[in-house]
Design an enzyme around this catalytic site. Structure first.
Site, mmCIF file in Angstrom:
data_model
loop_
_atom_site.group_PDB
_atom_site.id
_atom_site.type_symbol
_atom_site.label_atom_id
_atom_site.label_comp_id
_atom_site.label_asym_id
_atom_site.label_seq_id
_atom_site.Cartn_x
_atom_site.Cartn_y
_atom_site.Cartn_z
ATOM 1 N N TYR A 137 -1.691 -1.097 11.019
ATOM 2 C CA TYR A 137 -1.869 -1.385 9.587
ATOM 3 C C TYR A 137 -0.744 -0.768 8.759
ATOM 4 O O TYR A 137 -0.135 -1.445 7.921
ATOM 5 C CB TYR A 137 -3.216 -0.856 9.099
ATOM 6 C CG TYR A 137 -3.393 -0.995 7.606
ATOM 7 C CD1 TYR A 137 -3.683 -2.227 7.034
ATOM 8 C CD2 TYR A 137 -3.227 0.102 6.766
ATOM 9 C CE1 TYR A 137 -3.825 -2.369 5.666
ATOM 10 C CE2 TYR A 137 -3.362 -0.022 5.391
ATOM 11 C CZ TYR A 137 -3.659 -1.261 4.846
ATOM 12 O OH TYR A 137 -3.787 -1.397 3.479
ATOM 13 N N SER A 168 0.866 -1.180 0.000
ATOM 14 C CA SER A 168 0.000 0.000 0.000
ATOM 15 C C SER A 168 0.901 1.227 0.000
ATOM 16 O O SER A 168 2.067 1.156 0.400
ATOM 17 C CB SER A 168 -0.882 0.011 1.257
ATOM 18 O OG SER A 168 -1.517 1.259 1.440
#
Length: 258
Positions: free
Chosen positions: A152, A139
């Site tokens: 995360y 990401s």
């Protein structure tokens, strides 16, 4: 004639769902993995329409023993994995001090440990054949720190770093490693992570089919790093130049709910 076998985790929705169909269209047989067997069966029907074999293996990668069971099942069926796609992952939203410890630990297990373990299990066979591809879904979060999603962001930083290092180690081996780093994408991830009302997702998201297609093309071209969307590429470049405290402060503002 099949192009080979692709093992794809997190296949029941989002980027994994779209990637599965792209592989099937190009003649790859699939081993699709996720928790939801019903969604995997639906995906199986879609992909078999392209004339490829689809093996469904329902596993919860948040449970370490099920990672091992997945490998054992693939080995038992004598399926040679030519392409490994580590797509399974999830996030959660909120202050770390208020988060559920078990959920954080499961996030680390899925986003980091299962990805690393599956890579370790299937990589030696690829190296021995001098042929293979690995796609790790990271990401743009991997390029910065993320208040309100601290764990995360940290897991995606690991995925990015691991992928780039592994790519370097494997040069000349016939095996490529690609890290796909999407930004905000309409996949359903935002619902599980409670991000629907954040500035990040209210500010515009990419279409999941587009992200999957760009990631697929990058994998097949042997690219190390794939960042879909010019805005995301600009962001990842700019954070390397800005003071880290400033970047972190901006990240918190973007993720704050409107």
């Amino acid at each position: 004639m099949t192009q080979g076998h692709v093992l794809l985790t997190g296949a029941s929705s989002g980027i994994g769902w779209e990637l599965a169909q792209l592989f099937a269209q190009d003649g790859y047989s699939l081993i699709v993995v996720a928790r939801r067997a019903d969604k995997l069966q639906e995906l199986k029907s879609k992909c078999e329409a392209y004339g490829v074999d689809v093996h469904v293996i329902a596993k919860d990668l948040a449970q370490p023993h099920q990672v091992e069971e997945l490998y054992e099942e693939v080995t038992r069926q004598q399926l040679a994995v030519d392409i490994l796609v580590n797509n399974a992952g999830f996030g959660s939203y909120g202050l770390f001090q208020d988060s559920k410890e078990q959920e954080d630990l499961e996030m680390i297990q899925v986003n980091i440990t299962a990805l690393t373990r599956l890579t370790r299990l299937f990589l030696p066979e690829m190296v021995a054949r001098r042929r293979g591809r690995i796609l790790n879904v990271a990401s743009i979060a991997g390029f910065l720190s993320g208040p309100l999603m601290a764990v995360y962001y940290a897991t995606k930083a690991y995925v990015l770093s691991f992928s780039e290092a592994l790519e370097n180690e494997l040069r000349g081996s016939g095996v490529t490693v690609t890290a796909l780093c999407p930004g905000a994408t309409a996949t359903g991830f935002e619902e599980r992570a409670s991000l629907q009302d954040s500035r990040l997702f209210r500010g515009g998201v990419m279409d999941v089919k587009t992200v999957a297609r760009i990631g697929y093309q990058g994998l097949m071209q042997g690219q190390t790093l794939v960042i879909p969307g010019w805005k995301n590429r600009l962001l990842t470049f700019s954070v390397r130049l800005a003071p880290r405290k400033l970047v972190t402060a901006i990240a918190r503002r973007v993720q704050s709910k409107m």
